[in-house]
Design a protein around this motif. Structure first.
Motif, PDB file in Angstrom:
ATOM      1  N   GLY A   1     104.208  56.559  96.919  1.00  0.00           N
ATOM      2  CA  GLY A   1     103.479  56.062  95.945  1.00  0.00           C
ATOM      3  C   GLY A   1     102.212  57.581  95.608  1.00  0.00           C
ATOM      4  O   GLY A   1     101.324  56.095  95.033  1.00  0.00           O
ATOM      5  N   HIS A   2     102.132  58.322  96.144  1.00  0.00           N
ATOM      6  CA  HIS A   2     101.272  58.866  95.770  1.00  0.00           C
ATOM      7  C   HIS A   2     101.374  60.312  95.723  1.00  0.00           C
ATOM      8  O   HIS A   2     102.594  60.912  96.891  1.00  0.00           O
ATOM      9  N   ILE A   3     100.658  61.364  95.409  1.00  0.00           N
ATOM     10  CA  ILE A   3     101.164  62.909  95.085  1.00  0.00           C
ATOM     11  C   ILE A   3     100.941  63.536  97.115  1.00  0.00           C
ATOM     12  O   ILE A   3      99.451  63.294  97.305  1.00  0.00           O
ATOM     13  N   GLU A   4     101.630  63.958  97.630  1.00  0.00           N
ATOM     14  CA  GLU A   4     101.137  63.953  99.257  1.00  0.00           C
ATOM     15  C   GLU A   4     101.257  65.670  99.218  1.00  0.00           C
ATOM     16  O   GLU A   4     101.202  66.040 100.865  1.00  0.00           O
ATOM     17  N   ASN A   5     101.991  66.234  98.453  1.00  0.00           N
ATOM     18  CA  ASN A   5     101.627  67.813  98.636  1.00  0.00           C
ATOM     19  C   ASN A   5     101.620  68.548  96.864  1.00  0.00           C
ATOM     20  O   ASN A   5     102.274  68.235  96.218  1.00  0.00           O
ATOM     21  N   ILE A   6     101.086  69.814  97.070  1.00  0.00           N
ATOM     22  CA  ILE A   6     100.718  70.553  96.162  1.00  0.00           C
ATOM     23  C   ILE A   6     101.226  71.916  96.251  1.00  0.00           C
ATOM     24  O   ILE A   6     100.948  72.757  97.341  1.00  0.00           O
ATOM     25  N   ARG A   7     102.136  72.847  95.603  1.00  0.00           N
ATOM     26  CA  ARG A   7     102.518  74.025  96.292  1.00  0.00           C
ATOM     27  C   ARG A   7     102.029  74.825  94.316  1.00  0.00           C
ATOM     28  O   ARG A   7     102.751  74.013  93.400  1.00  0.00           O
ATOM     29  N   LEU A   8     102.422  76.103  95.023  1.00  0.00           N
ATOM     30  CA  LEU A   8     102.333  76.838  93.748  1.00  0.00           C
ATOM     31  C   LEU A   8     103.253  78.045  94.209  1.00  0.00           C
ATOM     32  O   LEU A   8     103.037  78.615  94.900  1.00  0.00           O
ATOM     33  N   GLU A   9     104.339  78.483  92.847  1.00  0.00           N
ATOM     34  CA  GLU A   9     104.905  78.885  93.083  1.00  0.00           C
ATOM     35  C   GLU A   9     105.419  79.738  91.872  1.00  0.00           C
ATOM     36  O   GLU A   9     104.360  79.751  90.593  1.00  0.00           O
TER      37      GLU A   9
END
Length: 345
Positions: free
Chosen positions: A111-119
């Motif tokens: 139910g939530h955003i737990e990781n962010i990545r930039l590629e």
């Protein structure tokens, strides 16, 4: 006229083609892949994914303010799941090519955003068998707003820091105002520091102007102290002058000490006179001693030149003693000569 018309049409088509290419998903493997439009907003799509049972990756493309490159170009596959530290990457032999857009990846679970990545947009993504939703038509403003919300609400330092960095990448009129809002005194110090860092690191004169305003008006000396380092990252010609002003005028002794240190590191000979003045005239003894240390950080033979002058002419015994101490740490032959003559007296 016909030639100009053709050129204009070709340029327009090329620009449109670039936009279309930027919206195409990167190569994605080992994924339950689907696509959707975010023309009605990014948040509704993310909320829908938060109500799914299994973890999901959501990806989209953003235009970037400066050329972007993420990590080593040889790492052609980005594994989104699991520990692949020992795996053999499918390497490619080419130069580190910067890109005018980047891929933002959000992992949603429970139910939530737990990781962010930039590629990089040309990097192949391995989703580890999970559902992967690629969103077309994400407006930069929507992306910034979503990332700003994450930065303000999430307790994870990694997630917060990545969200702020991602905001700083966007090519959008909303980018700088968003970063400035994150430096608000209402936010915690770590968040404020990270936003200020990326303001100066990536946003030229506008970023410098925002940091200069904070350095002159913010009431938290711990935050102003951190701004001293941020100013060293700015390519604006006014950054050194602002450090000099802070070294002379800031109400906090600790801020003045930090400003001295960093102006010595980036200003060199230009700031020698200011540091000597601070060593002699600052109202705080600890700051005067700190100015002597800053003189010892000047490049080349300038450090010994200035320390000898302070050791020879300062009216204050403790400051002369401090200058002699730092001369003793110097490898400059003139320092040894001076100390030898001093002992012979």
């Amino acid at each position: 006229m016909r030639h100009l018309t053709c050129t204009f049409i070709f340029g327009t088509l090329l620009s449109a083609s670039s936009v279309i290419i930027a919206q195409q998903p990167p190569s994605i493997v080992h994924a339950q892949l689907s696509t959707a439009s975010a023309s009605n907003g990014l948040e509704p799509q993310l909320e829908r994914m938060k109500h799914t049972d299994a973890p999901t990756w959501v990806g989209y493309s953003i235009p970037v303010a400066e050329d972007f490159h993420s990590g080593s170009q040889s790492d052609h596959i980005a594994y989104l799941e699991g520990d692949h530290a020992g795996d053999s990457y499918n390497t490619i032999d080419k130069e580190n090519t910067p890109f005018d857009h980047a891929v933002v990846l959000l992992r949603i679970a429970s139910g939530h955003i737990e990781n962010i990545r930039l590629e990089n947009p040309d990097r192949q993504l391995d989703a580890g068998g999970l559902h992967f939703l690629w969103l077309n038509g994400v407006a930069p403003t929507d992306s910034i707003h979503t990332l700003q919300t994450i930065a303000l609400k999430d307790d994870s330092n990694h997630l917060r820091d990545t969200a702020i960095f991602a905001i700083s990448l966007h090519q959008s009129p909303e980018t700088i105002p968003a970063l400035i809002s994150l430096t608000s005194p209402n936010n915690d110090l770590a968040l404020r520091e990270k936003a200020a860092f990326w303001l100066t690191n990536r946003h030229g004169h506008e970023g410098f102007a925002a940091i200069q305003h904070l350095a002159r008006t913010d009431t938290d000396p711990k935050f102003r102290e951190k701004l001293c380092f941020d100013l060293t990252l700015s390519k604006d010609s006014g950054a050194l002058n602002e450090l000099i002003r802070m070294a002379h005028s800031d109400t906090s002794p600790q801020v003045r000490k930090q400003a001295q240190f960093w102006m010595a590191n980036i200003g060199g000979k230009k700031v020698a006179g200011d540091l000597r003045d601070l060593a002699e005239n600052d109202p705080d003894n600890a700051v005067r001693k700190s100015a002597v240390f800053a003189l010892s950080r000047l490049p080349g033979n300038e450090a010994a030149t200035q320390l000898i002058q302070v050791a020879s002419s300062s009216k204050e015994p403790s400051i002369r003693k401090q200058a002699v101490f730092w001369l003793g740490q110097s490898n400059d032959p003139r320092a040894l000569d001076y100390l030898t003559k001093l002992l012979a007296q």
